[in-house]
Design a protein around this motif. Structure first.
Motif, PDB file in Angstrom:
ATOM      1  N   ILE A 146     -17.149 -18.459 -17.805  1.00 15.10           N
ATOM      2  CA  ILE A 146     -18.003 -19.374 -17.056  1.00 15.10           C
ATOM      3  C   ILE A 146     -18.554 -18.731 -15.778  1.00 15.10           C
ATOM      4  O   ILE A 146     -19.764 -18.803 -15.526  1.00 15.10           O
ATOM      5  CB  ILE A 146     -17.275 -20.698 -16.758  1.00 15.10           C
ATOM      6  N   PRO A 147     -17.734 -18.086 -14.947  1.00 15.79           N
ATOM      7  CA  PRO A 147     -18.316 -17.406 -13.777  1.00 15.79           C
ATOM      8  C   PRO A 147     -19.343 -16.348 -14.153  1.00 15.79           C
ATOM      9  O   PRO A 147     -20.355 -16.193 -13.468  1.00 15.79           O
ATOM     10  CB  PRO A 147     -17.091 -16.779 -13.091  1.00 15.79           C
ATOM     11  N   THR A 148     -19.112 -15.626 -15.243  1.00 14.95           N
ATOM     12  CA  THR A 148     -20.086 -14.624 -15.686  1.00 14.95           C
ATOM     13  C   THR A 148     -21.408 -15.285 -16.060  1.00 14.95           C
ATOM     14  O   THR A 148     -22.487 -14.788 -15.731  1.00 14.95           O
ATOM     15  CB  THR A 148     -19.529 -13.840 -16.888  1.00 14.95           C
ATOM     16  N   SER A 149     -21.337 -16.433 -16.733  1.00 17.27           N
ATOM     17  CA  SER A 149     -22.557 -17.151 -17.118  1.00 17.27           C
ATOM     18  C   SER A 149     -23.295 -17.681 -15.887  1.00 17.27           C
ATOM     19  O   SER A 149     -24.530 -17.727 -15.868  1.00 17.27           O
ATOM     20  CB  SER A 149     -22.221 -18.292 -18.081  1.00 17.27           C
ATOM     21  N   VAL A 150     -22.561 -18.096 -14.867  1.00 16.08           N
ATOM     22  CA  VAL A 150     -23.186 -18.579 -13.629  1.00 16.08           C
ATOM     23  C   VAL A 150     -23.980 -17.458 -12.966  1.00 16.08           C
ATOM     24  O   VAL A 150     -25.126 -17.643 -12.528  1.00 16.08           O
ATOM     25  CB  VAL A 150     -22.123 -19.131 -12.658  1.00 16.08           C
ATOM     26  N   VAL A 151     -23.390 -16.271 -12.906  1.00 10.23           N
ATOM     27  CA  VAL A 151     -24.050 -15.139 -12.242  1.00 10.23           C
ATOM     28  C   VAL A 151     -25.330 -14.743 -12.964  1.00 10.23           C
ATOM     29  O   VAL A 151     -26.370 -14.520 -12.334  1.00 10.23           O
ATOM     30  CB  VAL A 151     -23.088 -13.938 -12.141  1.00 10.23           C
ATOM     31  N   ILE A 152     -25.302 -14.664 -14.305  1.00 11.17           N
ATOM     32  CA  ILE A 152     -26.503 -14.238 -15.023  1.00 11.17           C
ATOM     33  C   ILE A 152     -27.608 -15.286 -14.908  1.00 11.17           C
ATOM     34  O   ILE A 152     -28.791 -14.947 -14.784  1.00 11.17           O
ATOM     35  CB  ILE A 152     -26.192 -13.931 -16.516  1.00 11.17           C
ATOM     36  N   MET A 153     -27.255 -16.586 -14.874  1.00 11.69           N
ATOM     37  CA  MET A 153     -28.283 -17.605 -14.739  1.00 11.69           C
ATOM     38  C   MET A 153     -28.863 -17.629 -13.340  1.00 11.69           C
ATOM     39  O   MET A 153     -30.055 -17.908 -13.158  1.00 11.69           O
ATOM     40  CB  MET A 153     -27.716 -18.981 -15.106  1.00 11.69           C
TER      41      MET A 153
END
Length: 350
Positions: free
Chosen positions: A218-225
Motif C-alpha cells: 500500500i505505501p508503494t502504491s501511494v508513492v507511485i500515484m
C-alpha cells in the motif's frame, strides 16, 4: 528485491512541507481573494475528507472517490473528474508520500523505481495520444470497470491478501522490469484516461504476483500515484490545459486532502488495513453498479454486455496473476540457492 527505506523517522520534513503548502494556499485564498471559490465548492471538500483517508490507507487514490462524486453525484463531465483527480491527488497523495518517506516505511524499492520510469514515459504518451480519443462515456465505463473489478477482487480474496507477510524474493532486475511494464501500460492506457490506476496496477502485481505484505504494497502504491498525479497535472497545465471547474474544486479540497491522506496512513496502522479495504471495496462495487444503471440507456444491451465481460476479463487477469505468484513461490521454495537481493523490512516507529 529491495525493501526501502531504513529506520530513523524524520517527521520534521513532512511538517515543513505541510506548513509550506498551507502558506501557499492561504496566499491564494485570502491575498488573491478566492474565498468565494472555496465556499461555493465546499461539498467537494467534505467528500474528499473521506476520499483522502482512502487515498492514504488503501491502494486507491483520492480520485477513486473524487471522480464518481463529481461525475455520478454532481453530474459533471468525466473529463473534469479526471483532471480533478490529477489536481487533488497531486496534493493529497504527495503529502501522504512525504509522510511515508519521513516515517521511513518499507517500500518495494526495485519495483517502484521501474514503475516511476515507466510512468514517466507512458503517462505523457497517454495524455497526448490516447486520452483525447476516448469519449466521456468510455472514461466513465473504464473507471467503473477497473475499480469495480478491483473491489470484487478484495471482497473475494481479502483473507489471502491480508495474510501475506514479507514479499516473494525475485531478482531485483526482474522487479524493475516488471515495475517498468506496469508503469508504462497503466500510465498510457488507464491513468491518462481516468486520472487514477497505476497505484492499483502496481499494488495488484505486488499482492498477487509477489505476495507482498500490505504494509509494503500500500505505501508503494501511494508513492507511485503521487508521482503520476504530479506528472499528470503538470503535463496538462503545460500542454493541454485542464477542464473549467478544476481550480475551484481543487482550492476547496486541497487543504483537506493535504492532511487527510497522511492521516489515513497513520490511522490504518492503528485499526488495521483489512476493515478499510473491505469498506472501500464495497464502495468500488457500488459505483460500478451505479454507473451501469445510470448509463444503461447510452450503453444499450451491447455496451452493458461488453462492460460485464470487461469486469470478468479483469478478474480472470487477477486470478492468473495469483496463480503465477503461487507457482513462483513454489519454485523459490524448491530452489532456495538462487541469489536474490532483499533487504530487511523496516517498520515505522509508533
Amino acid at each position: 528485491m529491495s525493501i526501502l527505506p531504513q529506520p530513523q523517522p524524520k517527521m520534521w520534513i513532512w511538517f515543513l512541507c505541510l506548513g509550506g503548502f498551507y502558506l501557499v494556499w492561504a496566499w491564494l485564498v485570502f491575498y488573491q481573494e478566492q474565498w468565494s471559490e472555496v465556499v461555493s465548492h465546499w461539498p467537494m471538500a467534505a467528500a474528499m475528507a473521506v476520499g483522502s483517508y482512502a487515498a492514504g490507507s488503501t491502494p486507491m487514490g483520492g480520485g477513486s472517490v473524487g471522480f464518481p462524486i463529481l461525475v455520478l453525484l454532481f453530474g459533471e463531465s468525466a473529463e473534469l473528474g479526471r483532471d480533478f483527480s490529477f489536481a487533488v491527488q497531486s496534493i493529497g497523495m504527495s503529502s501522504a508520500a512525504i509522510f511515508i518517506f519521513a516515517r521511513r516505511q518499507a517500500l518495494a524499492g526495485a519495483m517502484l523505481k521501474g514503475a516511476l520510469l515507466g510512468t514517466t514515459i507512458g503517462l505523457p504518451i497517454g495524455i497526448f495520444l490516447v486520452a483525447p480519443w476516448v469519449p466521456g462515456l468510455h472514461i466513465k465505463i473504464i473507471f467503473a470497470v477497473v475499480w469495480g473489478s478491483f473491489g470484487i477482487l478484495h471482497l473475494w480474496r481479502i483473507q489471502e491478501i491480508a495474510g501475506h507477510e514479507g514479499m516473494t524474493d525475485f531478482d531485483e532486475r526482474w522487479d524493475q522490469k516488471a515495475g517498468f511494464l506496469v508503469g508504462l501500460l497503466a500510465g498510457a492506457a488507464v491513468v491518462s484516461v481516468s486520472g487514477v490506476g497505476v497505484d492499483m496496477a502496481l499494488y495488484t502485481v505486488l499482492v498477487l504476483l509477489c505476495r507482498a505484505d500490505l504494509k509494503i504494497a500500500i505505501p508503494t502504491s501511494v508513492v507511485i500515484m503521487a508521482f503520476a498525479s504530479v506528472l499528470g497535472i503538470l503535463t496538462k497545465l503545460a500542454f493541454t490545459g485542464v477542464q473549467p471547474g478544476v481550480y475551484g474544486n481543487w482550492l476547496a479540497a486541497a487543504p483537506v486532502v493535504a492532511l487527510g491522506a497522511p492521516l489515513g496512513v497513520f490511522v490504518v496502522d492503528l485499526i488495521g488495513r483489512k476493515p478499510t479495504l473491505i469498506v472501500v471495496a464495497i464502495l468500488c462495487v457500488g459505483q460500478l453498479l451505479w454507473t451501469l444503471l445510470q448509463e444503461s440507456d447510452n450503453l444499450g444491451a451491447l455496451g452493458m454486455s461488453i462492460s460485464v465481460l470487461a469486469v470478468g476479463a479483469c478478474l480472470l487477469g487477477f486470478e492468473r496473476l495469483r496463480i503465477w505468484g503461487a507457482r513462483l513461490v513454489g519454485e523459490r521454495s524448491e530452489h532456495p540457492q538462487r541469489d536474490t537481493n532483499i533487504a530487511a523490512v523496516s517498520q515505522p516507529e509508533a
